[in-house]
Design a protein around this motif. Structure first.
Motif, PDB file in Angstrom:
ATOM      1  N   ASN A   1      39.568  -0.113  15.229  1.00 16.85           N
ATOM      2  CA  ASN A   1      39.931  -0.076  14.181  1.00 16.85           C
ATOM      3  C   ASN A   1      38.730   1.691  12.917  1.00 16.85           C
ATOM      4  O   ASN A   1      38.987   2.225  13.011  1.00 16.85           O
ATOM      5  CB  ASN A   1      40.323  -0.983  13.577  1.00 16.85           C
ATOM      6  CG  ASN A   1      41.312  -1.424  14.034  1.00 16.85           C
ATOM      7  OD1 ASN A   1      42.451  -1.243  14.011  1.00 16.85           O
ATOM      8  ND2 ASN A   1      41.551  -2.992  13.417  1.00 16.85           N
TER       9      ASN A   1
ATOM     10  N   GLY B   1      35.347   1.400  14.733  1.00 13.57           N
ATOM     11  CA  GLY B   1      34.359   2.970  15.455  1.00 13.57           C
ATOM     12  C   GLY B   1      35.239   4.399  15.204  1.00 13.57           C
ATOM     13  O   GLY B   1      34.797   5.160  14.748  1.00 13.57           O
TER      14      GLY B   1
ATOM     15  N   ARG C   1      34.843  -0.024  26.229  1.00 13.48           N
ATOM     16  CA  ARG C   1      34.917  -0.826  27.142  1.00 13.48           C
ATOM     17  C   ARG C   1      36.821   0.078  27.601  1.00 13.48           C
ATOM     18  O   ARG C   1      36.306   0.111  28.985  1.00 13.48           O
ATOM     19  CB  ARG C   1      35.877  -2.297  26.478  1.00 13.48           C
ATOM     20  CG  ARG C   1      35.750  -3.269  27.704  1.00 13.48           C
ATOM     21  CD  ARG C   1      35.516  -4.471  26.898  1.00 13.48           C
ATOM     22  NE  ARG C   1      36.357  -4.648  26.099  1.00 13.48           N
ATOM     23  CZ  ARG C   1      36.047  -5.947  25.372  1.00 13.48           C
ATOM     24  NH1 ARG C   1      34.992  -6.747  25.758  1.00 13.48           N
ATOM     25  NH2 ARG C   1      37.012  -6.198  24.683  1.00 13.48           N
ATOM     26  N   ASN C   2      37.854   0.239  27.412  1.00  9.14           N
ATOM     27  CA  ASN C   2      38.895   0.540  28.004  1.00  9.14           C
ATOM     28  C   ASN C   2      38.616   2.244  27.511  1.00  9.14           C
ATOM     29  O   ASN C   2      38.115   2.575  26.130  1.00  9.14           O
ATOM     30  CB  ASN C   2      39.789   0.825  27.118  1.00  9.14           C
ATOM     31  CG  ASN C   2      41.452   0.995  27.419  1.00  9.14           C
ATOM     32  OD1 ASN C   2      40.864   2.328  28.214  1.00  9.14           O
ATOM     33  ND2 ASN C   2      41.918   0.749  27.194  1.00  9.14           N
TER      34      ASN C   2
ATOM     35  N   ASN D   1      27.924   0.865  29.277  1.00 13.10           N
ATOM     36  CA  ASN D   1      26.786   1.016  27.927  1.00 13.10           C
ATOM     37  C   ASN D   1      25.195   1.310  28.000  1.00 13.10           C
ATOM     38  O   ASN D   1      24.770   1.706  27.673  1.00 13.10           O
ATOM     39  CB  ASN D   1      26.740  -0.269  27.050  1.00 13.10           C
ATOM     40  CG  ASN D   1      28.023  -0.492  26.479  1.00 13.10           C
ATOM     41  OD1 ASN D   1      28.151   0.975  26.311  1.00 13.10           O
ATOM     42  ND2 ASN D   1      28.316  -1.495  26.882  1.00 13.10           N
TER      43      ASN D   1
ATOM     44  N   GLY E   1      33.908  -6.243  17.873  1.00 11.87           N
ATOM     45  CA  GLY E   1      33.427  -7.516  17.898  1.00 11.87           C
ATOM     46  C   GLY E   1      32.069  -8.516  17.550  1.00 11.87           C
ATOM     47  O   GLY E   1      31.636  -8.430  18.408  1.00 11.87           O
TER      48      GLY E   1
ATOM     49  N   ALA F   1      29.554  -8.172  10.448  1.00 13.35           N
ATOM     50  CA  ALA F   1      29.647  -9.167   9.667  1.00 13.35           C
ATOM     51  C   ALA F   1      29.250 -10.353   9.569  1.00 13.35           C
ATOM     52  O   ALA F   1      29.414 -10.326  11.075  1.00 13.35           O
ATOM     53  CB  ALA F   1      30.845  -8.769   8.619  1.00 13.35           C
TER      54      ALA F   1
ATOM     55  N   ILE G   1      28.852  -2.092   6.251  1.00 12.17           N
ATOM     56  CA  ILE G   1      29.982  -2.670   6.196  1.00 12.17           C
ATOM     57  C   ILE G   1      30.704  -1.411   6.263  1.00 12.17           C
ATOM     58  O   ILE G   1      30.203  -1.077   4.839  1.00 12.17           O
ATOM     59  CB  ILE G   1      29.807  -4.045   6.147  1.00 12.17           C
ATOM     60  CG1 ILE G   1      28.488  -4.850   6.615  1.00 12.17           C
ATOM     61  CG2 ILE G   1      31.081  -4.294   5.944  1.00 12.17           C
ATOM     62  CD1 ILE G   1      29.407  -5.603   7.789  1.00 12.17           C
TER      63      ILE G   1
HETATM   64  N1  LIG Z   1      38.241  -3.916  10.268  1.00 10.13           N
HETATM   65  C1  LIG Z   1      37.157  -3.216   9.467  1.00 10.13           C
HETATM   66  O1  LIG Z   1      37.975  -3.257   8.314  1.00 10.13           O
HETATM   67  C2  LIG Z   1      35.471  -3.804   9.971  1.00 10.13           C
HETATM   68  C3  LIG Z   1      34.710  -3.446   8.514  1.00 10.13           C
HETATM   69  C4  LIG Z   1      33.817  -3.626   8.639  1.00 10.13           C
HETATM   70  C5  LIG Z   1      33.301  -4.112   9.741  1.00 10.13           C
HETATM   71  N2  LIG Z   1      34.263  -4.895  10.853  1.00 10.13           N
HETATM   72  C6  LIG Z   1      32.816  -4.656  11.652  1.00 10.13           C
HETATM   73  O2  LIG Z   1      33.456  -3.594  12.883  1.00 10.13           O
HETATM   74  C7  LIG Z   1      33.238  -4.294  14.443  1.00 10.13           C
HETATM   75  C8  LIG Z   1      34.608  -3.907  14.825  1.00 10.13           C
HETATM   76  O3  LIG Z   1      35.295  -3.528  14.614  1.00 10.13           O
HETATM   77  P1  LIG Z   1      37.156  -3.272  14.714  1.00 10.13           P
HETATM   78  O4  LIG Z   1      38.100  -4.172  13.221  1.00 10.13           O
HETATM   79  O5  LIG Z   1      37.140  -2.294  14.865  1.00 10.13           O
HETATM   80  O6  LIG Z   1      37.408  -4.373  15.971  1.00 10.13           O
HETATM   81  P2  LIG Z   1      38.919  -3.742  17.516  1.00 10.13           P
HETATM   82  O7  LIG Z   1      39.680  -2.854  16.569  1.00 10.13           O
HETATM   83  O8  LIG Z   1      38.868  -4.659  18.157  1.00 10.13           O
HETATM   84  O9  LIG Z   1      37.197  -2.830  18.103  1.00 10.13           O
HETATM   85  C9  LIG Z   1      36.753  -3.011  19.337  1.00 10.13           C
HETATM   86  C10 LIG Z   1      35.735  -2.238  19.707  1.00 10.13           C
HETATM   87  O10 LIG Z   1      34.937  -2.205  20.222  1.00 10.13           O
HETATM   88  C11 LIG Z   1      35.004  -1.830  21.911  1.00 10.13           C
HETATM   89  N3  LIG Z   1      34.059  -2.534  22.796  1.00 10.13           N
HETATM   90  C12 LIG Z   1      34.202  -4.220  22.591  1.00 10.13           C
HETATM   91  N4  LIG Z   1      33.320  -4.673  23.216  1.00 10.13           N
HETATM   92  C13 LIG Z   1      32.105  -3.272  24.100  1.00 10.13           C
HETATM   93  C14 LIG Z   1      31.320  -3.150  25.092  1.00 10.13           C
HETATM   94  N5  LIG Z   1      30.825  -4.172  25.193  1.00 10.13           N
HETATM   95  N6  LIG Z   1      31.254  -1.890  25.074  1.00 10.13           N
HETATM   96  C15 LIG Z   1      32.133  -0.698  24.392  1.00 10.13           C
HETATM   97  N7  LIG Z   1      32.947  -1.057  24.146  1.00 10.13           N
HETATM   98  C16 LIG Z   1      33.606  -2.347  23.363  1.00 10.13           C
HETATM   99  C17 LIG Z   1      37.124  -2.497  22.022  1.00 10.13           C
HETATM  100  O11 LIG Z   1      37.382  -1.996  23.600  1.00 10.13           O
HETATM  101  P3  LIG Z   1      38.490  -1.931  23.830  1.00 10.13           P
HETATM  102  O12 LIG Z   1      39.944  -2.120  23.043  1.00 10.13           O
HETATM  103  O13 LIG Z   1      39.133  -1.389  24.791  1.00 10.13           O
HETATM  104  O14 LIG Z   1      38.465  -3.407  24.463  1.00 10.13           O
HETATM  105  C18 LIG Z   1      37.365  -1.351  20.704  1.00 10.13           C
HETATM  106  O15 LIG Z   1      37.891  -0.843  20.979  1.00 10.13           O
HETATM  107  C19 LIG Z   1      33.980  -6.171  14.158  1.00 10.13           C
HETATM  108  O16 LIG Z   1      32.397  -6.265  14.538  1.00 10.13           O
HETATM  109  C20 LIG Z   1      34.071  -6.424  12.754  1.00 10.13           C
HETATM  110  O17 LIG Z   1      33.813  -7.204  11.812  1.00 10.13           O
HETATM  111  C21 LIG Z   1      34.989  -4.148  10.553  1.00 10.13           C
END
Ligand SMILES: NC(=O)c1ccc[n+]([C@@H]2O[C@H](COP(=O)([O-])OP(=O)(O)OC[C@H]3O[C@@H](n4cnc5c(N)ncnc54)[C@H](OP(=O)(O)O)[C@@H]3O)[C@@H](O)[C@H]2O)c1
Length: 307
Positions: free
Chosen positions: A14, A16, A39-40, A60, A75, A101, A120
């Protein structure tokens, strides 16, 4: 100078996806110096179609070896493994920037003892439709409209740096994120009270979801008392939220002025205001629940990182 460095981005979920697209749309960097990993790998198909000169990978280690600056958008639960995986490929000048976070500099220093910043971001930052409009305007070479769109900032990105981050790194990160969002830099004095970052994160980063569920519930409940379409009610409320925010943010009205001007004497608004005011404990209970979850997360993370 940082603009010539090699940038690696890990995690295309989301946040990224949103931030990487925002950054690439700025056209500040040579696309040949950009590596994006997920990852994917399939998730990156559209990105590579749009920016054929960037490199995409799911490796990576390769990304870490090649990059001077590494952004981590994955995550919380995956970060420790990732840091251990890439650590042998980092050098003392590698600059890590993560969006996770509850992950403290102290935790990261158990694995990597170099320059680290936390940013953040907010899902309220420039949207995909803005980016599509920008691509369209670039095709038309409509410079005025491009400038106007670029001037628009959305959401607030919270930034903090560890003590090793140099002035030029700080400037790079703060300038980069302020190109598409407002930024709030939290200095060492702000971070002493750990609730400061948590509260700011709840407002800026959870904010879009909390505001959205308020809109959703208000529309759903209002809809049960009338026979106007839900979509019509949603449209009325969203436009009202948007113009109220504009009055507050751009037209220098204060919250109290808006309340005063809206709640005419003897009118119905005051009844709603009084009710919300008398039931503030609901918001307070929600905040306490969020802090409890934060504390639980930090306890688990401290254990995971051996603190
Ligand atoms: N969403 C928000 O509004 C928000 C706001 C501020 C901060 N954050 C922080 O940002 C981070 C990500 O949040 P998100 O909502 O974007 O999560 P998300 O949608 O689950 O995205 C995480 C991405 O990371 C990939 N990934 C996981 N492990 C990996 C690895 N070892 N190497 C490469 N790619 C990898 C996943 O790939 P796959 O799909 O292939 O599993 C997925 O595409 C979290 O720590 C969250 O606390 C989020």
């Amino acid at each position: 100078m940082e603009n010539r460095k090699k940038l690696g981005f890990i995690g295309y979920g989301n946040i990224g996806k949103l931030i990487i697209n925002n950054i690439l749309s700025l056209n500040l960097f040579d696309f040949k110096n950009i590596i994006v990993s997920n990852r994917n790998l399939n998730k990156l198909n559209l990105l590579i179609e749009k920016y054929p000169d960037i490199t995409v990978t799911s490796d990576n280690k390769f990304l870490a070896m090649e990059s001077d600056i590494i952004f981590i958008f994955i995550g919380t639960e995956d970060v420790k493994n990732l840091l251990e995986e890439i650590k042998p490929y980092l050098n003392e000048n590698t600059y890590l920037i993560h969006s996770v976070a509850a992950l403290s500099f102290q935790m990261i220093s158990k694995i990597y003892n170099g320059k680290v910043s936390q940013v953040i971001p907010s899902m309220a930052s420039k949207s995909e439709s803005d980016l599509e409009k920008l691509t369209y305007l670039k095709r038309l070479n409509d410079l005025d409209e491009i400038l106007e769109l670029n001037r628009k900032k959305h959401g607030v990105s919270l930034i903090s740096h560890n003590e090793l981050v140099e002035e030029e790194n700080k400037e790079f990160l703060e300038d980069l994120f302020s190109s598409f969002s407002d930024i709030k830099v939290l200095g060492r004095e702000n971070l002493e009270n750990e609730r400061n970052m948590e509260v700011a994160t709840i407002l800026s980063s959870c904010g879009p979801a909390l505001i959205s569920i308020f809109i959703k519930n208000l529309v759903k409940l209002s809809n049960s008392y009338c026979n106007l379409e839900k979509e019509e009610l949603e449209n009325i409320l969203i436009k009202t939220v948007k113009s109220t925010a504009t009055q507050l943010d751009e037209n220098n009205q204060t919250i109290d002025e808006i309340i005063r001007n809206t709640a005419t004497k003897g009118g119905i608004t005051q009844v709603g205001l009084d009710y919300i005011q008398n039931n503030n404990f609901v918001i307070d209970t929600m905040l306490k629940e969020l802090f409890k979850t934060y504390d639980e997360k930090i306890t688990i993370l401290n254990k995971q990182y051996g603190l």
